[in-house]
Design a protein around this motif. Structure first.
Motif, PDB file in Angstrom:
ATOM      1  N   LEU A 186       0.736  -1.209   0.106  1.00 54.70           N
ATOM      2  CA  LEU A 186       0.091  -0.093  -0.090  1.00 54.70           C
ATOM      3  C   LEU A 186       1.048   1.272   0.023  1.00 54.70           C
ATOM      4  O   LEU A 186       0.503   2.429  -0.787  1.00 54.70           O
ATOM      5  N   TRP A 318       3.050  -2.202   5.835  1.00 51.86           N
ATOM      6  CA  TRP A 318       1.788  -2.113   4.919  1.00 51.86           C
ATOM      7  C   TRP A 318       1.670  -3.546   4.524  1.00 51.86           C
ATOM      8  O   TRP A 318       2.619  -3.717   3.750  1.00 51.86           O
ATOM      9  N   THR A 321      -1.425  -4.730  -1.554  1.00 48.87           N
ATOM     10  CA  THR A 321      -2.648  -4.437  -2.105  1.00 48.87           C
ATOM     11  C   THR A 321      -3.593  -5.526  -2.381  1.00 48.87           C
ATOM     12  O   THR A 321      -4.683  -5.485  -2.554  1.00 48.87           O
TER      13      THR A 321
END
Length: 466
Positions: A186, A318, A321
């Motif tokens: 991300l 993170w 995605t």
């Protein structure tokens, strides 16, 4: 979204700014390791000498060295490191006879070729350097900040330690190819973001009349989503009807819209488009109870809401995605309120609204008035009066997302067109080196003008290597 610091006309928000500053003052900067003493490999080509404490750059300021807001090389901020006997010289890219050196206890612009221009550059993790006076324990350092204040503009010669840590940031930042779609995380992705997305003349929510004449956007939320906008800055104010979208005050709102209505539009879109991801940034003037009740009206919100605080992001970084898409987690919500402002009561992150200052960095918003020249300097909106959250902030495993603002005090179509057409230039030559990372959210007025989406598409073709 228009933040309290963006207001030119309403002094009541000075109190709020002070409250934010006080909360930020409680954020401590971890001590950086001592310099290793080993001569470091110094980046070649133009570079910025950038404080690791506040993110400001050393500038040739009329013959003295001053720490200024990152501004590309418009402000004589670029240097070239040249190996010389005993260390390195940092020569001005504007005049190779001028070096960043020292005079007595102060940093100074000196003639290159002399002993006062030589620095012993040593490595000091993470990714920082110490600039030492050869044969001594002295270092180039910031002066101590007074209580509640900022560090002095003029750097000095002082002791080793956290104030003597510098990034040598290449200009421009080196790039690498973007990982394949199934492997990118991300924090490697950039999203087109609509500033004051609700003030669009289609969905309502305008106030005061000034904003009616200069709408920040010209298309409604549904059209924004269809056009590829994935970040939404929104102002919410508390009224008897709940959290209402409006600017400054809701007193003169025409066709008011509640926050839950626009969030419902986003949730419906995301459920119809698996794999897409969106983010809401709230300029938040409501109580935590009101915000919780407002979001509870959104059908299906909890199905798509992503909670980085419950996902180990601060410890592990993170997620990809693709993993978010597989889990159906498609929406994050941030508030500009601080945790300290909610102390003793209901915290917003208890119902999934993240405190933005804990998860992001953000540059100061204004490039100037709606007409005339623009200021492209990139510096933290959370620096000053005791606050210190530099754009360069990093943690061991966690990389804060970078929200880049690119708009002015007032939205005038012709100016927005010109500004948006120059967006990539500002990002790559000013804001990427200022933050030592590319932006994750690029916020503009009138995203339909000047093709900012093309700039975002290019950003999604590479990563940067600070």
């Amino acid at each position: 979204m228009t933040y309290p610091r963006r207001d030119r006309l309403r002094s009541p928000h000075l109190a709020r700014a002070c409250a934010v500053a006080a909360a930020l003052a409680a954020i401590t900067v971890p001590a950086l390791p001592q310099a290793s003493g080993a001569t470091a490999a110094v980046p070649g080509g133009p570079l910025y000498v950038q404080s690791a404490v506040n993110g400001l750059n050393a500038s040739d300021s009329g013959g003295s060295v001053a720490l200024h807001r990152p501004k590309g090389n418009e402000d004589h901020q670029q240097w070239t490191a040249v190996a010389v006997p005993g260390g390195h010289e940092l020569r001005s890219t504007d005049d190779a006879t001028h070096c960043l050196g020292r005079s007595g206890a102060q940093a100074a612009i000196v003639a290159c070729g002399g002993p006062s221009a030589v620095w012993q550059v040593t490595a000091a993790d993470p990714g920082t350097y110490a600039l030492g006076v050869p044969g001594t324990a002295d270092r180039l350092a910031l002066g101590a900040a007074p209580a509640g204040g900022v560090h002095p503009e003029l750097p000095q010669i002082g002791a080793d330690g956290p104030l003597a840590r510098w990034y040598l940031t290449a200009a421009p930042l080196p790039r690498a190819a973007m990982p394949p779609a199934d492997r990118r995380t991300l924090d490697q992705v950039t999203f087109l973001t609509a500033h004051n997305a609700y003030a669009n003349g289609v969905d309502g929510g305008f106030a005061p009349p000034f904003v009616n004449f200069f709408p920040n956007q010209s298309r409604g939320i549904v059209q924004q989503l269809d056009d590829g906008v994935r970040g939404f800055m929104m102002d919410i104010h508390q009224t008897p009807d709940g959290a209402i979208l409006c600017h400054d005050s809701c007193t003169l709102v025409s066709r008011p819209v509640a926050l839950w209505v626009d969030v419902q539009r986003m949730v419906d879109f995301l459920k119809a488009h698996p794999g897409q991801f969106a983010t809401v940034f709230l300029e938040d003037y409501v109580s935590a109870d009101v915000l919780r009740s407002e979001l509870a009206r959104v059908n299906g919100l909890q199905d798509v809401l992503y909670r980085p605080d419950q996902d180990g992001v601060r410890e592990h970084g993170w997620p990809r995605t693709a993993d978010l898409a597989a889990r159906g987690k498609q929406l994050m919500i941030f508030t500009d309120r601080t945790r300290a402002a909610d102390s003793g009561g209901l915290t917003r992150d208890s119902f999934g609204v993240m405190y933005q200052q804990e998860w992001t960095v953000e540059n100061y918003w204004s490039m100037g008035s709606g007409l005339g020249g623009s200021d492209w300097s990139c510096y933290s909106r959370w620096y000053g009066a005791g606050a210190n959250v530099p754009l360069t902030r990093e943690e061991t495993a966690f990389h804060p997302l970078y929200v880049m603002n690119h708009f002015r005090d007032a939205t005038i179509a012709g100016t927005a067109t010109t500004d948006n057409s120059k967006l990539l230039n500002r990002i790559q030559n000013f804001c990427e080196p200022a933050a030592r990372k590319k932006p994750n959210y690029v916020a503009v007025d009138r995203y339909d003008l000047g093709s900012p989406q093309s700039a975002v598409d290019q950003l999604n073709g590479y990563t940067v290597v600070p």
